[in-house]
Design an enzyme around this catalytic site. Structure first.
Site, PDB file in Angstrom:
ATOM      1  N   GLU A 261      26.918 -10.786  26.670  1.00  8.60           N
ATOM      2  CA  GLU A 261      25.951 -10.353  27.686  1.00  8.60           C
ATOM      3  C   GLU A 261      24.781 -11.312  27.711  1.00  8.60           C
ATOM      4  OE1 GLU A 261      24.221  -6.465  27.350  1.00  8.60           O
ATOM      5  OE2 GLU A 261      26.144  -5.483  26.965  1.00  8.60           O
ATOM      6  N   GLU A 315      23.516  -0.448  37.885  1.00  6.34           N
ATOM      7  CA  GLU A 315      24.037   0.843  37.430  1.00  6.34           C
ATOM      8  C   GLU A 315      22.922   1.868  37.628  1.00  6.34           C
ATOM      9  OE1 GLU A 315      26.899   0.484  33.864  1.00  6.34           O
ATOM     10  OE2 GLU A 315      25.631  -1.304  33.704  1.00  6.34           O
ATOM     11  N   LYS A 318      21.592   4.684  34.958  1.00 10.14           N
ATOM     12  CA  LYS A 318      21.089   4.367  33.622  1.00 10.14           C
ATOM     13  C   LYS A 318      19.665   4.898  33.451  1.00 10.14           C
ATOM     14  CE  LYS A 318      23.522   0.283  31.987  1.00 10.14           C
ATOM     15  NZ  LYS A 318      23.375  -1.114  31.584  1.00 10.14           N
ATOM     16  N   GLU A 324      16.311  -1.762  33.851  1.00 10.52           N
ATOM     17  CA  GLU A 324      17.638  -1.453  33.326  1.00 10.52           C
ATOM     18  C   GLU A 324      18.646  -1.184  34.442  1.00 10.52           C
ATOM     19  OE1 GLU A 324      18.556  -1.917  30.464  1.00 10.52           O
ATOM     20  OE2 GLU A 324      16.901  -1.649  29.075  1.00 10.52           O
TER      21      GLU A 324
END
Length: 452
Positions: A261, A315, A318, A324
């Site tokens: 990542e 996403e 999250k 994030e």
């Protein structure tokens, strides 16, 4: 007929060489969201890009099936919650492999199974003690299915597994016996050591303008590794080389490093330092250009580390700060959030945005600028080393919880000749391609002339 054969050989050689040229660029495909496009649409999207590998945090059947026959390499994952059963019950491991690997392979190109995510740095000694037995049981199940040498088994770490990362040459692991046993597993099975370096978090820990430029691969004075004299020009290289040094210090320098990542959010809360569309475009765009250059890192020149960018999509479910939920390269409608140079139609790396005194509060303007990695100058004073920093991991294991990164000065990757002079940075694979194409073209011309 002979001429036609050689023409075909010529074309196939070009296709073969180019097909593998960017196999080191991957992307993370998280699914903590309720607005993701259908897996089939994602598969078509990926085939329009230079992304050749996808990392899943689980083993979603829909995604794995959608990627069948696409040629895209797939990393699937066993969750942290599966580790106790995988460790204690070989039959459970065998059933897991049957259900999540054998049911789709080889049509779906599964290349790695990750067991757990950032387990070693969790405050759970019992789970940590079960990690290696779980990996071994998955390995045994793959071996029993005659896939032991084809699909690798690994686990993913945050940068916090490093006890020291500044300077890069002094990189060293913490978690002594645990790390040594895991590295022995990797060495024995030829599997990669997977880690999550995030220059973004390093910048948040030291939000100076020169640190931002260093983290975004933009022009900066560079930072010198006092142990080697190497001047680093970007944080990514420094972080990866710190891991390489840590592997070497433990006697495992030949274990492959994979960046599981890395990424940069394009949006954040008002109190967050660093997130912006321009910064995200600069980081990911320049990272892609850096990887495509095949320059490598100062301690591993001439090759690009397999790198999975975080993330394919936002996403939206999250928890945590806005950043994030703002790492996506693409939107749910499959349009680009910004151009990171991943489209197959992009023939040249995206320009590096200029960095005239980048500001922590102000996004760096995305204007054309000098080469990706400017040549170090002897007159420019080295930037003081940044303190070693461990960044707390987010509570959600699929969130990019990474980084104890030591901002270290990263060196412009350079290949040194035997006389100590800096050699050309032209990637070796490009030179080989040029030679082979020239030879094949010459052979074809001779054949045509002879036939006349």
């Amino acid at each position: 007929m002979q001429r036609s054969f050689k023409s075909i050989l010529f074309i196939l050689s070009l296709c073969f060489l180019s097909a593998d040229s960017e196999s080191f660029i991957g992307v993370n495909y998280g699914e903590v969201a309720d607005n993701l496009p259908p897996p089939e649409s994602t598969a078509k999207l990926l085939q329009s890009t230079s992304i050749e590998k996808v990392r899943l945090y689980g083993a979603d059947p829909g995604v794995i099936k959608a990627l069948a026959s696409s040629g895209v390499g797939i990393v699937i994952g066993a969750a942290n919650g599966d580790i106790p059963a995988l460790a204690s019950d070989p039959d459970f491991a065998g059933n897991w492999v049957n259900s999540n690997v054998l049911a789709y392979y080889p049509a779906s190109k599964i290349i790695v199974v990750t067991v757990g995510n950032e387990v070693v740095t969790l405050n759970d000694p019992n789970l940590v003690s079960q990690l290696l037995p779980a990996m071994q049981n998955v390995q045994n199940a793959l071996t029993a299915a005659s896939l032991g040498g084809k699909i690798k088994v690994s686990t993913v770490h945050s940068m916090a597994v490093l006890a020291q990362s500044e300077p890069p040459s002094a990189g060293a692991f913490g978690y002594g016996d645990t790390m040594k046993a895991l590295l022995q597993f990797h060495s024995t099975n030829g599997s990669p050591f997977m880690i999550n370096p995030y220059p973004f978090f390093a910048y948040q820990s030291d939000p100076r303008p020169e640190t931002l430029a260093f983290c975004l691969f933009q022009p900066n004075p560079g930072r010198v590794d006092g142990g080697t004299g190497i001047k680093y020009m970007n944080m990514f290289d420094a972080q990866v080389d710190a891991v390489h040094s840590a592997l070497s210090a433990m006697g495992f320098k030949d274990v492959e490093i994979v960046v599981a990542e890395t990424g940069w959010p394009y949006k954040g809360d008002p109190n967050e330092v660093g997130p912006s569309l321009d910064n995200a475009k600069a980081y990911n765009g320049n990272l892609v250009s850096h990887l495509k250059s095949m320059v490598g890192t100062p301690l591993m020149p001439g090759k690009s580390v397999d790198t999975y960018i975080f993330a394919l999509y936002d996403e939206d479910l999250k928890p945590g700060p806005t950043s994030e939920r703002s790492f996506g390269l693409y939107k749910p409608d499959l349009s680009m959030t910004y151009d990171a140079g991943l489209s197959k139609s992009v023939l040249t790396p995206a320009p590096t945005p200029a960095a005239p005194a980048p500001s922590p509060d102000k996004p760096v303007p995305a204007t054309p600028a000098p080469p990706l990695i400017p040549a170090p100058t002897t007159s420019a004073p080295a930037t003081p080393a940044i303190p070693n920093i461990l960044n707390p991991a987010p509570a959600n294991p699929t969130i990019p919880n990474t980084i104890p990164l030591t901002p270290v000065t990263q060196v412009p990757p350079r290949i040194t000749g035997t006389n100590g002079a800096t050699a050309s940075c032209r990637p070796l694979h490009s030179l080989v391609l040029l030679i082979m194409v020239t030879a094949l073209a010459f052979t074809l011309m001779v054949e045509i002339h002879e036939e006349k």
